[in-house]
Each structure stands twice: as structure tokens, then as C-alpha cells.
Design an enzyme around this catalytic site. Structure first.
Site, PDB file in Angstrom:
ATOM      1  N   SER A  55      -3.193 -11.262   7.115  1.00  0.00           N
ATOM      2  CA  SER A  55      -3.676 -11.533   5.603  1.00  0.00           C
ATOM      3  C   SER A  55      -4.618 -10.856   4.804  1.00  0.00           C
ATOM      4  O   SER A  55      -4.433 -10.638   4.066  1.00  0.00           O
ATOM      5  CB  SER A  55      -3.072 -12.229   5.104  1.00  0.00           C
ATOM      6  OG  SER A  55      -1.302 -12.499   5.681  1.00  0.00           O
ATOM      7  N   LYS A  58      -4.145  -8.138   1.865  1.00  0.00           N
ATOM      8  CA  LYS A  58      -3.694  -8.383   0.908  1.00  0.00           C
ATOM      9  C   LYS A  58      -4.522  -8.267   0.115  1.00  0.00           C
ATOM     10  O   LYS A  58      -4.336  -8.169  -1.662  1.00  0.00           O
ATOM     11  CB  LYS A  58      -3.234  -9.724   0.834  1.00  0.00           C
ATOM     12  CG  LYS A  58      -1.705 -10.196   1.392  1.00  0.00           C
ATOM     13  CD  LYS A  58      -0.947 -11.450   1.191  1.00  0.00           C
ATOM     14  CE  LYS A  58       0.286 -11.568   2.067  1.00  0.00           C
ATOM     15  NZ  LYS A  58      -0.076 -12.014   3.123  1.00  0.00           N
ATOM     16  N   SER A 114      -0.212 -17.178  -0.271  1.00  0.00           N
ATOM     17  CA  SER A 114       0.117 -15.527   1.303  1.00  0.00           C
ATOM     18  C   SER A 114       1.261 -14.575   0.731  1.00  0.00           C
ATOM     19  O   SER A 114       1.757 -14.337   2.204  1.00  0.00           O
ATOM     20  CB  SER A 114      -0.616 -15.369   1.873  1.00  0.00           C
ATOM     21  OG  SER A 114      -1.533 -14.735   2.951  1.00  0.00           O
TER      22      SER A 114
END
Length: 275
Positions: A55, A58, A114
């Protein structure tokens, strides 16, 4: 013992004096990198090795959105946004079909819990479509000189047959650029963000998954990540010795990444004080 031998003992691949290398915290992550705003590298461990970053992807999603969007833009959440996260077993911002949220709020939903649902909604809007958005991510990476980074989606979920990758060096460079945005810095430095219920969306309370924010003073963010392939990852930043220190741990253990990051920030502060 020579500085080169000491570097091998602690797993540090960047040049360092014998005293610095001997004092460096042990790093169990597969890859790590730590630098401050003057360009001084305080630690490197396999920092140019290409690895999945989960993640941490992101961060680039947020960076591209901030270049494309107005914070007051409103996005309607679709069933596809919701199912993308739930069907893949991803972390979510608990968004529901039909809700309308601002880009500002969706950035919090993207970065704190997230949310893969928030990532899908933002990419769908500002590609437009995920394929076009991922192309923007990769073009942006090239424009920033991130030569060892390749994105395949906006959320870091495993992509069968075409996995994305990055390096510790590239992730730190991206974080440095992203943190130049006051909005980005405010979002990733927030421990909690609440969205009050309105006629167009539910109430939401998002807690930051970055435990480093509650463990040490002067922490600026940045992002956690986990997949089975990537292991536990942490991109982090803090103010130390009058400088912005940014680091990353890739392929670490869950709790250890936070304790190691805290030690690395303290280590950088010591080195800065030594001049």
C-alpha cells in the site's frame, strides 16, 4: 575493523564512517533507506533492490490526485468501488454505494485506513478509469526520476502476472516530493479524521494505521503497507535536528517496523548533532 567490514556487519550498503556504522540500529527488513533534507544518507540496506511495496503505492495515488483534482471536488461512490476492496480482502474506508464525498475526505480515507475503495474511486475519477490513472502514475514516476518503479494499480494489491515494484530509494524520493504539499503532509500526519454525517454521506471515523505517530514526537507520517508478497512495509518521516528525515522499511515484521523506524529517527538525530 575497517568501515567496509562494519558496513557488511550491520547490512549498510551506503558509505559510512566506522563510528556511524557501529552505532546504526539493526535493521531486519529486506530493504531500507534513510536520508535527511540536506541529502545526507544515514543508512542504506539493499536500497536499490526492486521489491513489491504493497500500500505504499497509495502515496503515488495521492500525489497524482493532488496534481489533478480540486480538494472540493465531489465523488459518488459506486458498487464497483466497494466490491473492489471487499472481494480482494483489502483494507477499506468502509465506503458505501451512493455516498458522495469530497476529494479531501477521500484522501484521508485513502491514507489513514488505507482504503482500497477510496483508491478505486479516486482512480476511476481522475484517470478517468483505472488504466488511464495507472498510466499517469507511471508517467509521474518517470518524470520524478523513479527509474526503478512500476505501478500496476492504484492500491498496491497483488496483480496476477504483472506485479508492480519499487525500491527503497525511489520510495523515499517520492515521499520527499509528496511531503512538499501541505495538504499531503496534513493528511498523513493526522492520527484520526472524522467525517460528520450529512445528507449525502454517512459518518466516518478513520484512524491512521501508522503507529509511529503515537510512539514518537515530531513524526510527519507517511504510510504503512502489507501484502504477503511485500511483507510489512513502512514509509516514515520526522523532524530531527532541524531537518526533515525520511526513511523506508520494506519486507519487515509488523510491530518491528515501528520500533525500528523510531530507532532510525533517533539515530539520524544523533548523526545530525555530530555534524
Amino acid at each position: 575493523m575497517s568501515s567496509a567490514v562494519l558496513a557488511l556487519v550491520v547490512g549498510v550498503s551506503s558509505p559510512a564512517t566506522a563510528a556511524q556504522a557501529a552505532d546504526a540500529p539493526a535493521v531486519g527488513a529486506k530493504s531500507a533507506y534513510l536520508i535527511d533534507s540536506t541529502g545526507t544518507v544515514h543508512l542504506g540496506k539493499r536500497e536499490t533492490r526492486r521489491l513489491p511495496v504493497a500500500s505504499l503505492v497509495k502515496v503515488m495515488t495521492a500525489y497524482v490526485v493532488l496534481r489533478e483534482a480540486s480538494l472540493s471536488d465531489t465523488i459518488t461512490i459506486t458498487a464497483a468501488d466497494v466490491s473492489h476492496a471487499t472481494s480482494n480482502g483489502a483494507t477499506t474506508a468502509a465506503l458505501k454505494k451512493g455516498e458522495r464525498l469530497t476529494v479531501r475526505d477521500l484522501l484521508y480515507g485513502l491514507m489513514l485506513p488505507s482504503g482500497a475503495d477510496a483508491a478505486n474511486a479516486l482512480a476511476r475519477r481522475y484517470g478517468p478509469g483505472k488504466t488511464a490513472f495507472v498510466a499517469k502514475m507511471n508517467r509521474t514516476a518517470r518524470s520524478l526520476g523513479l527509474a526503478d518503479t512500476r505501478y500496476t494499480n492504484p492500491d498496491g494489491l497483488p496483480t496476477p502476472g504483472s506485479g508492480g515494484y519499487s525500491t527503497a530509494v525511489d520510495q523515499v524520493r517520492l515521499a520527499q516530493r509528496a511531503l512538499a504539499s501541505d495538504t499531503f503532509k496534513t493528511v498523513v500526519g493526522s492520527k484520526v479524521h472524522k467525517v460528520a454525517k450529512s445528507s449525502v454521506h454517512r459518518a466516518h471515523t478513520w484512524t491512521n494505521s501508522n503507529k509511529l505517530l503515537t510512539r514518537a514526537d515530531g513524526v510527519l507520517g507517511v504510510k504503512t503497507g502489507y501484502t504477503r508478497a511485500a511483507g510489512y512495509c513502512l514509509l516514515f518521516a520526522g523532524e530531527r535536528g532541524g531537518r526533515e528525515v525520511v526513511g523506508v522499511l520494506l519486507g519487515d515484521q509488523n510491530e518491528r517496523r515501528f520500533s525500528t523506524a523510531e530507532q532510525l529517527l533517533d539515530y539520524a538525530e544523533e548523526q545530525i548533532a555530530l555534524g
